[in-house]
Design a protein around this motif. Structure first.
Motif, short mmCIF file in Angstrom:
data_model
loop_
_atom_site.label_atom_id
_atom_site.label_comp_id
_atom_site.label_asym_id
_atom_site.label_seq_id
_atom_site.Cartn_x
_atom_site.Cartn_y
_atom_site.Cartn_z
N TRP A 29 -23.63 9.60 59.19
CA TRP A 29 -23.45 9.27 57.77
C TRP A 29 -24.59 8.36 57.36
N GLY A 30 -25.14 8.62 56.17
CA GLY A 30 -26.30 7.86 55.74
C GLY A 30 -26.12 7.21 54.38
N ILE A 31 -26.90 6.15 54.18
CA ILE A 31 -27.03 5.53 52.86
C ILE A 31 -28.30 6.12 52.29
N GLY A 32 -28.22 6.62 51.07
CA GLY A 32 -29.38 7.26 50.48
C GLY A 32 -29.71 6.75 49.09
N CYS A 33 -30.97 6.95 48.71
CA CYS A 33 -31.43 6.64 47.36
C CYS A 33 -32.71 7.43 47.12
N ASP A 34 -33.21 7.35 45.90
CA ASP A 34 -34.48 7.97 45.52
C ASP A 34 -35.60 7.28 46.30
N ALA A 35 -36.29 8.03 47.14
CA ALA A 35 -37.35 7.46 47.99
C ALA A 35 -38.61 7.10 47.19
N ILE A 149 -17.20 3.36 59.19
CA ILE A 149 -18.09 2.73 58.20
C ILE A 149 -17.41 1.48 57.65
N SER A 150 -18.13 0.37 57.64
CA SER A 150 -17.53 -0.91 57.23
C SER A 150 -17.24 -0.94 55.74
N GLU A 151 -16.29 -1.79 55.40
CA GLU A 151 -15.87 -1.99 54.01
C GLU A 151 -17.05 -2.44 53.14
N SER A 152 -17.91 -3.30 53.68
CA SER A 152 -19.04 -3.81 52.88
C SER A 152 -20.00 -2.69 52.49
N ILE A 153 -20.19 -1.72 53.37
CA ILE A 153 -21.05 -0.56 53.05
C ILE A 153 -20.35 0.32 52.01
N LYS A 155 -18.16 -0.46 49.80
CA LYS A 155 -18.11 -1.12 48.49
C LYS A 155 -19.52 -1.29 47.90
N GLY A 156 -20.53 -1.27 48.75
CA GLY A 156 -21.89 -1.57 48.30
C GLY A 156 -22.65 -0.38 47.73
N VAL A 157 -22.13 0.84 47.93
CA VAL A 157 -22.81 2.03 47.39
C VAL A 157 -22.18 2.40 46.05
#
Length: 189
Positions: A29-35, A149-153, A155-157
């Protein structure tokens, strides 16, 4: 509209607005955004509580997109991609047209051509590379599944994709550094 298309459209909206998505990749699982968006990349570093000198991985949809973002793709890279039996990220010299804070201090960038249907489709529709970094806070283990996956991740996306990964037993990609001078270094097998 089917679930797959709904998820793609929701991700596109968030990416276009400079937000962060949590999504299943061809690995973990990944965190993604516009590179290409420096502010969006900064948000990823902040969420992961990670020093921005530690480079992130970037996903592209195909060889053509790779070639638009690297000054010169070594021929060996194509052989490695064709012959790899698992997802393989390659670190290239002299990236271009991406956020400056995505580029490592030695002017390199780690890029992987996505192999799963969801990522390929999303990146093709977005028409730009997206960041892919494991969904964990720095120095914590990479989650092996969504339930880790942690709660902070979470909630942070700005958006969490509601699809199962194609490969539920995924592991992080192999990482190989290819220098334009012909050097090859295996970073993670």
């Amino acid at each position: 509209m089917d679930k797959f298309t709904e998820e793609i459209n929701a991700c596109l909206k968030v990416l276009e607005e400079g937000g962060l998505i949590l999504y299943p990749t061809d690995t973990v699982w990944g965190i993604g955004c516009d590179a290409t968006n420096q502010e969006a990349v900064r948000k990823v570093y902040a969420l992961k509580n990670r020093d921005d000198s530690k480079a992130l991985i970037c996903l592209v949809a195909n060889d053509a997109m790779l070639e638009r973002h690297i000054d010169k793709v070594p021929e060996l890279a194509y052989d490695i991609m064709d012959l790899s039996t698992k997802p393989t990220t390659i670190i290239y010299d002299r990236p271009k047209s991406v956020a400056k804070n995505l580029i490592a201090e030695d002017n390199t960038l780690a890029i992987r051509v996505a192999s799963d249907k969801f990522c390929k489709y999303l990146i093709n529709k977005f028409r730009k590379p997206i960041v892919s970094t494991s969904a964990n806070v720095s120095d914590e283990p990479s989650p092996k599944g969504f339930h880790e996956i942690s709660e902070s991740i979470l909630k942070g996306v700005d958006y969490v994709v509601n699809l199962h990964p194609e490969n539920p037993n995924a592991v992080p990609s192999a990482i190989i550094k290819l220098g334009n001078d012909g050097t090859v270094k295996v970073i993670r097998a």
